[in-house]
Motif scaffolding. Structure first.
Motif, mmCIF file in Angstrom:
data_model
loop_
_atom_site.group_PDB
_atom_site.id
_atom_site.type_symbol
_atom_site.label_atom_id
_atom_site.label_comp_id
_atom_site.label_asym_id
_atom_site.label_seq_id
_atom_site.Cartn_x
_atom_site.Cartn_y
_atom_site.Cartn_z
ATOM 1 N N SER A 114 -10.757 38.703 5.137
ATOM 2 C CA SER A 114 -10.380 37.355 5.583
ATOM 3 C C SER A 114 -10.826 37.063 7.009
ATOM 4 C CB SER A 114 -8.870 37.159 5.449
ATOM 5 O OG SER A 114 -8.195 38.098 6.268
ATOM 6 N N THR A 115 -11.139 38.073 7.788
ATOM 7 C CA THR A 115 -11.604 37.824 9.161
ATOM 8 C C THR A 115 -12.995 37.210 9.183
ATOM 9 O OG1 THR A 115 -12.468 40.069 9.363
ATOM 10 C CG2 THR A 115 -10.206 39.695 10.086
ATOM 11 N N LEU A 116 -13.673 37.209 8.059
ATOM 12 C CA LEU A 116 -14.993 36.565 8.007
ATOM 13 C C LEU A 116 -14.886 35.054 8.162
ATOM 14 C CD1 LEU A 116 -16.583 38.533 5.013
ATOM 15 C CD2 LEU A 116 -17.152 38.767 7.428
ATOM 16 N N TRP A 117 -13.723 34.484 7.845
ATOM 17 C CA TRP A 117 -13.578 33.032 7.867
ATOM 18 C C TRP A 117 -12.595 32.539 8.926
ATOM 19 C CZ3 TRP A 117 -14.088 35.864 3.368
ATOM 20 C CH2 TRP A 117 -15.225 35.583 2.632
ATOM 21 N N THR A 118 -12.345 33.292 9.939
ATOM 22 C CA THR A 118 -11.384 32.863 10.960
ATOM 23 C C THR A 118 -11.908 31.707 11.798
ATOM 24 O OG1 THR A 118 -12.222 34.548 12.464
ATOM 25 C CG2 THR A 118 -10.276 35.111 11.148
#
Length: 96
Positions: free
Chosen positions: A77-81
């Motif tokens: 999910s850190t790919l879309w922060t």
């Protein structure tokens, strides 16, 4: 005559050659050096024609791109922060 027609004609001739070689093997026996050479040469002709068909432009089977395996595990999910949810607007704003 088109290239496709010529290759098809050569394929038919090779099929006839294979049938004739098979009958000859039955009559003469397939163990002799000469018969094995004829069989090997016929096999090489068949392989060469297959390579020629692949190399001829537009005649080979349509080539599919290599498939890429997509894992079933969730993405990090850190790919879309730093991005917004498409079509939903920004997280801290309301739709009009």
């Amino acid at each position: 005559m088109s290239v496709h027609d010529e290759l098809t004609s050569v394929q038919r001739c090779l099929d006839d050659l294979f049938r004739s070689v098979g009958r000859l093997e039955q009559q003469l026996g397939g163990g002799g050096l000469e018969m094995r050479r004829v069989r090997t040469d016929a096999d090489h002709l068949r392989e060469s024609l297959a390579l020629l068909r692949e190399a001829a432009p537009g005649l080979g089977q349509p080539r599919r791109p290599d498939l890429v395996t997509i894992p079933d595990t969730p993405y990090d999910s850190t790919l879309w922060t730093d991005s917004d949810d498409e079509g939903l607007g920004a997280r801290d704003r309301h739709a009009p």
